[in-house]
Write a protein that holds these residues in place. Structure first.
Motif: not given
Length: 79
Positions: A11-28
């Motif tokens: 679960v943890n190590f794939g987060q950067f790939d998911y969140y690094a492109f902001i429009p993909n999954r914005p945290l804010h």
């Protein structure tokens, strides 16, 4: 043991790939998402995305959280 080791890594190590492109999954977002799907347009989404500085903070946080520890947890245990 599996839940706190291998499962966590999956679960943890794939987060950067998911969140690094902001429009993909914005945290804010700076605007709330409309309730009606017709109102969600590209210009609205672009205006709701965070500014450059905030995006850099989000990417840095995601990268920090997904870095692997250089020394493993069990490296210091006696064999």
């Amino acid at each position: 043991m599996f839940t706190c080791s291998a499962s966590h890594s999956v679960v943890n190590f794939g987060q950067f790939d998911y969140y690094a492109f902001i429009p993909n999954r914005p945290l804010h977002l700076t605007k709330p998402m409309p309730d009606q799907l017709e109102l969600v347009t590209l210009p609205y989404i672009m205006s709701a995305l965070p500014q450059k500085e905030r995006s850099q903070e989000i990417i840095t946080l995601a990268r920090t959280l997904t870095l692997m520890e250089p020394s493993g947890l069990l490296d210091n245990c006696e064999q």
